[in-house]
Write a protein that holds these residues in place. Structure first.
Motif, PDB file in Angstrom:
ATOM      1  N   VAL A 204     -54.448  75.198  53.743  1.00 28.93           N
ATOM      2  CA  VAL A 204     -53.808  76.150  52.331  1.00 28.93           C
ATOM      3  C   VAL A 204     -54.115  73.904  51.507  1.00 28.93           C
ATOM      4  O   VAL A 204     -52.711  73.849  51.730  1.00 28.93           O
ATOM      5  CB  VAL A 204     -53.366  76.848  52.502  1.00 28.93           C
ATOM      6  N   ASP A 205     -54.202  74.047  50.478  1.00 29.00           N
ATOM      7  CA  ASP A 205     -53.792  72.913  49.215  1.00 29.00           C
ATOM      8  C   ASP A 205     -53.872  72.351  49.824  1.00 29.00           C
ATOM      9  O   ASP A 205     -53.007  71.078  49.218  1.00 29.00           O
ATOM     10  CB  ASP A 205     -52.350  73.678  48.584  1.00 29.00           C
TER      11      ASP A 205
ATOM     12  N   HIS B 262     -45.808  78.674  45.817  1.00 32.97           N
ATOM     13  CA  HIS B 262     -45.099  76.963  45.874  1.00 32.97           C
ATOM     14  C   HIS B 262     -45.140  76.662  44.537  1.00 32.97           C
ATOM     15  O   HIS B 262     -44.998  75.847  43.563  1.00 32.97           O
ATOM     16  CB  HIS B 262     -46.199  76.532  46.641  1.00 32.97           C
ATOM     17  N   ARG B 263     -46.968  77.011  43.718  1.00 31.56           N
ATOM     18  CA  ARG B 263     -46.513  76.616  42.884  1.00 31.56           C
ATOM     19  C   ARG B 263     -45.966  76.659  41.112  1.00 31.56           C
ATOM     20  O   ARG B 263     -45.235  76.071  40.750  1.00 31.56           O
ATOM     21  CB  ARG B 263     -48.132  76.514  42.135  1.00 31.56           C
TER      22      ARG B 263
ATOM     23  N   MET C 234     -44.982  89.419  43.809  1.00 41.80           N
ATOM     24  CA  MET C 234     -44.905  89.313  45.089  1.00 41.80           C
ATOM     25  C   MET C 234     -44.043  87.388  44.951  1.00 41.80           C
ATOM     26  O   MET C 234     -43.008  86.812  44.619  1.00 41.80           O
ATOM     27  CB  MET C 234     -44.740  89.324  46.239  1.00 41.80           C
ATOM     28  N   VAL C 235     -44.761  86.540  44.476  1.00 44.13           N
ATOM     29  CA  VAL C 235     -44.821  85.657  43.839  1.00 44.13           C
ATOM     30  C   VAL C 235     -43.769  85.589  42.836  1.00 44.13           C
ATOM     31  O   VAL C 235     -42.944  85.190  42.726  1.00 44.13           O
ATOM     32  CB  VAL C 235     -46.297  84.879  42.775  1.00 44.13           C
ATOM     33  N   GLU C 236     -43.926  86.141  41.816  1.00 48.44           N
ATOM     34  CA  GLU C 236     -42.659  87.014  41.119  1.00 48.44           C
ATOM     35  C   GLU C 236     -40.840  86.999  40.936  1.00 48.44           C
ATOM     36  O   GLU C 236     -40.463  86.751  40.677  1.00 48.44           O
ATOM     37  CB  GLU C 236     -43.533  87.856  39.527  1.00 48.44           C
ATOM     38  N   ILE C 237     -40.896  87.794  41.899  1.00 52.40           N
ATOM     39  CA  ILE C 237     -39.924  88.227  42.704  1.00 52.40           C
ATOM     40  C   ILE C 237     -39.095  86.709  43.390  1.00 52.40           C
ATOM     41  O   ILE C 237     -38.224  86.496  42.779  1.00 52.40           O
ATOM     42  CB  ILE C 237     -40.177  89.300  43.665  1.00 52.40           C
ATOM     43  N   ILE C 238     -40.452  86.310  43.997  1.00 51.20           N
ATOM     44  CA  ILE C 238     -39.940  84.539  44.270  1.00 51.20           C
ATOM     45  C   ILE C 238     -39.246  83.920  43.035  1.00 51.20           C
ATOM     46  O   ILE C 238     -38.062  83.251  43.728  1.00 51.20           O
ATOM     47  CB  ILE C 238     -40.423  84.420  44.831  1.00 51.20           C
ATOM     48  N   GLY C 239     -40.052  84.046  42.261  1.00 53.07           N
ATOM     49  CA  GLY C 239     -39.560  82.604  41.357  1.00 53.07           C
ATOM     50  C   GLY C 239     -38.196  83.581  40.909  1.00 53.07           C
ATOM     51  O   GLY C 239     -37.711  82.418  40.544  1.00 53.07           O
TER      52      GLY C 239
ATOM     53  N   CYS D  24     -39.801  72.569  46.667  1.00 57.60           N
ATOM     54  CA  CYS D  24     -40.319  74.455  47.907  1.00 57.60           C
ATOM     55  C   CYS D  24     -41.120  73.458  48.815  1.00 57.60           C
ATOM     56  O   CYS D  24     -41.858  72.361  48.905  1.00 57.60           O
ATOM     57  CB  CYS D  24     -40.902  74.632  46.847  1.00 57.60           C
ATOM     58  N   CYS D  25     -40.595  73.829  49.520  1.00 57.65           N
ATOM     59  CA  CYS D  25     -41.318  73.399  51.429  1.00 57.65           C
ATOM     60  C   CYS D  25     -42.284  74.509  52.205  1.00 57.65           C
ATOM     61  O   CYS D  25     -41.038  75.641  51.906  1.00 57.65           O
ATOM     62  CB  CYS D  25     -40.105  72.928  52.398  1.00 57.65           C
TER      63      CYS D  25
END
Ligand code: ZN
Ligand code: ZN
Ligand code: FE
Length: 765
Positions: free
Chosen positions: A372-373, A722-723, A685-690, A732-733
């Motif tokens: 992945v990436d 991550h992005r 979900m990404v936005e929640i994390i951010g 970010c790890c």
């Protein structure tokens, strides 16, 4: 003239390091000796200063394929006037520390295998110091042939000569053999009777080509194999194995064959071709000649290349026909690894068995991974990886054993600054898997000469590993430390990245026992190895029927709808066959419906609402299918959600998922395509994390985020989270060395225990 005493640490034993040093020294006309000492390699060497410098430079630049040099230290000592360079026997009181995973057949061995003139032509058990079985055949320490399952095969004169010759590729390669002295193949029918044939492999291959299902004994267990292009054969295998939809892996002849079926980049090529030889998830090309039943509805294929000479010969014998290669078990039971066990457990599944007389001592499943990436994301770390060490960012004051979790179980032994993470042991609800756990713990302790002085377990009171650790600690009078599940996930990712400073730990998974006795799984923790607090979490909803709700996502859909007070919708008709009434009662009264903040259950609920999946046939299926659908769609706007103080008794935040559920339900009513819903849900979900990480950074000043927990096997989620975080200036790890799921839990437990023990030592002194 000078003499140097050189100590080399790392993976330097059982990997052909001493012959390599011998050859290098001889080439440079330097004198002295090399020997194994404990886990290290010791060299004393003398000659001209500039040539000694060159010796060290070349040694570090081009070590043997499997070696990993971590540290080289040297000092000048008195010149002795040696007249040659020799390999000295290792001191016997403490033999070599065993480190090597099983290694896929190397290019030299494959060349010999297909070279008509070579004495090992066509011999399925050929190997050398650069390749071959290791962990799966070892029975004790120190690592030499007498303590492997090769002990019953005395070497012939030719093999012995190679074994004794420091310039030979097989010098001190413990499992070497040839057709004259080594293991032999045999073909057995479903009743266990031997089928007499001069060419068992050819007969087996012919059966597979005619659509039969075969069981073949591999490195760490039996595989079930059949023609992956034969729909009828694959369907039969599914029926007999009682496996409805979980994808099968396939084995292909070479990289060209893989490239013709799947998208393949350079990094994926080297993974497939590398010494670990794992199953790699690859995006399938359109209209490939692989039966749909191999991986139904799945845009990916799990692919591996032949990992042993036997598999190379088999793929050649079937003329490169793609083979299903799935673990030899019924449903989710542990994979069969003993001959009698395979015959008993796989009766009725396999039509015939290709077996051999080299016993497997350690059951070891195939590893599963993906890129992945440009970074590896392990799904299962097992054959080819375990027991390779993982460096710890802190010292274990005394040896530690971390018992891990319950599903996808692994354990970890810690010593100094190293963690030896075990191979995958599977679901410990199965008694056989639990037996393997206790047996392999014992074996690892022998191999690494470690006697734990502290045990670590999950907080869950009912994990088999919990009961085991508590009992053993009491018996041996040593401490046992209980570690919260998500704290261990977070620490696992921290340890992998060598982090010691406090982090924001985003840990999303299916279930884990929370410090408050509820089921956690959508957590933002703040802390380090010593301590953590629950800084934010997904809003708790009920899990009607407990674990049954994991297998039936429609129940979670009802729970989230009730929580958000959404009235009826088109899903009612779909849920008609189910006990909707009973579940609604459970939800109203809160009986048999524990609270959970699990992110995995939210994925399930959305998948069920969107009509993607009401029931799952394997763990995480609904979430996986949600990811597949979303991956095919352009990013969309996120759904709304709230972030609020958790209320009395807590200083944390709660992520209110009700606005999200209301909007998803609306869109389902409007008939919006499931793929669009799936995509927007991922963006949410990404936005929640951010957003939550930004809030927590403002509050604490912490700028490092680790992403852990099984939900982060989701490539789309991990990539986008991550992005976004990096764009917002976070470090970010995410996991690269161990899986984000419970397979990586033991590493985190170990790091936490090491920190705790250091604290105690400090307090006591
Ligand atoms: Zn080899
Ligand atoms: Zn031989
Ligand atoms: Fe977990």
């Amino acid at each position: 003239m000078e003499r140097r005493h050189i100590l080399i640490r790392g993976i330097v034993q059982g990997v052909g390091f001493r012959p390599f040093v011998h050859n290098l020294a001889s080439r440079l006309a330097l004198h002295g000796f090399v020997k194994n000492e404990t886990g290290d390699v010791l060299i004393e060497i003398e000659g001209e200063e500039s040539i000694l410098d060159r010796f060290l430079a070349e040694l570090e630049a081009n070590p043997p394929r499997l070696a990993r040099i971590e540290d080289v230290r040297w000092e000048r000592v008195a010149v002795q006037g040696d007249e040659r360079f020799r390999i000295e026997a290792s001191s016997h009181q403490d033999g070599p520390i065993f480190l090597s995973p099983d290694v896929a057949a190397c290019a030299d061995c494959i060349r010999e295998l297909f070279d008509l003139a070579d004495r090992r032509h066509g011999y399925p058990f050929t190997n050398c110091t650069n390749c071959g079985p290791r962990l799966t055949i070892i029975q004790g320490a120190p690592y030499d042939r007498a303590r492997t399952t090769m002990a019953s095969f005395p070497m012939c004169l030719a093999c012995q000569a190679e074994y004794d010759d420091p310039t030979n590729r097989r010098f001190h390669a413990q499992p070497i053999a040839c057709a004259d002295c080594g293991p032999q193949l045999r073909l057995v029918d479903e009743s266990g009777a031997e089928i007499r044939t001069p060419a068992p492999l050819a007969a087996f291959a012919a059966a597979l080509r005619s659509g039969k299902i075969g069981a073949v004994k591999g490195l760490g267990g039996f595989h079930l194999a059949c023609d992956a292009g034969n729909q009828e054969a694959v369907r039969t295998l599914r029926q007999r194995k009682h496996r409805d939809e979980k994808p099968f892996a396939i084995m292909l002849r070479d990289l060209d064959a893989v490239a013709s079926l799947c998208e393949l980049d350079a990094a994926e090529r080297s993974l497939l071709n590398g010494p670990a030889s794992p199953i790699v998830l690859l995006r399938k090309k359109a209209a490939v000649p692989i039966a749909e039943e191999v991986a139904p509805g799945n845009p990916y294929l799990g692919v591996m290349l032949p990992c042993t000479p036997l598999h190379h010969l088999l793929l050649r014998a079937v003329d490169g026909m793609p083979l299903v290669m799935t673990s030899g078990n019924r449903s989710d039971e542990p994979i069969a690894y003993r001959d009698d066990e395979a015959l008993a457990n796989l009766a009725g599944i396999a039509d015939l068995f290709l077996m051999h007389d080299r016993p497997i001592h350690v059951r070891c499943d195939d590893s599963v991974t993906r890129m992945v990436d440009g970074q590896e994301l392990l799904i299962r770390r097992s054959r080819g990886y375990a027991p390779g060490p993982i460096g710890l960012p802190l010292e274990c004051p005394e040896p530690i054993l971390a018992a891990g979790g319950q599903l996808k179980a692994t354990f970890a032994l810690g010593r100094d600054r190293q963690a030896f993470l075990s191979h995958h042991l599977g679901d410990l609800d199965y008694f056989e898997a639990f037996q393997a756990f206790t047996k392999d713990v014992e074996l690892y302790e022998k191999l690494f000469a470690v006697r734990p002085r502290c045990l670590v377990r999950d907080m869950h009171p009912d994990y088999a590993t919990t009961r085991w650790a508590v009992e053993r600690a009491a018996m041996e009078g040593i401490p046992v430390l209980a570690v919260q599940h998500h704290h261990a996930h977070m620490a696992s990712c921290m340890a992998e990245h060598g982090l010691v400073e406090p982090v924001i730990g985003v840990t999303f998974d299916g279930t884990g026992y929370g410090s408050d006795g509820t089921i956690w799984g959508g957590e933002f923790l703040i802390g380090d190895y010593h301590t953590f607090r629950r800084a934010a979490h997904l809003r708790g909803v009920r899990m009607p029927g407990g674990d049954q709700a994991i297998r039936e996502p429609w129940r979670m859909a009802l729970a989230y709808l009730a929580d958000a007070q959404v009235a009826d919708g088109p899903w009612e008709t779909r849920f008609l066959p189910y006990n909707v009434k009973v579940i609604r009662q459970m939800l109203e009264r809160g009986i048999q419906a524990p609270l959970t903040s699990s992110a995995g259950r939210l994925f399930d609920a959305v998948a069920a609402l969107a009509g993607i999946r009401d029931r799952v046939n394997y763990e995480g299926q609904a979430a996986v299918e949600l990811e597949w659908l979303a991956s095919g769609v352009e990013a969309g706007d996120a759904y709304p959600f709230g972030v609020e103080p958790a209320g009395p008794g807590s200083d944390g935040l709660v992520i209110d998922t009700r606005p999200l559920v209301v909007r998803v339900a609306d869109q389902v009513k409007q008939g919006i395509a499931a793929a669009i819903l799936a995509r927007r849900f991922h963006s949410t979900m990404v936005e929640i994390i951010g957003r939550v990480c930004n809030l927590l950074r403002r509050e604490t000043g912490i700028n490092t985020v680790v992403l852990s927990g099984g939900v982060f096997l989701n490539a789309l989620l991990v990539r986008e989270a991550h992005r976004l975080l990096e764009k917002d200036g976070f470090r970010c790890c995410r996991h690269r060395l161990v899986p984000p799921n419970d397979g990586g839990l033991s590493l985190g437990q170990l790091a936490i225990a090491a920190a705790t023990m250091q604290n105690r030592t400090l307090r006591n002194t």
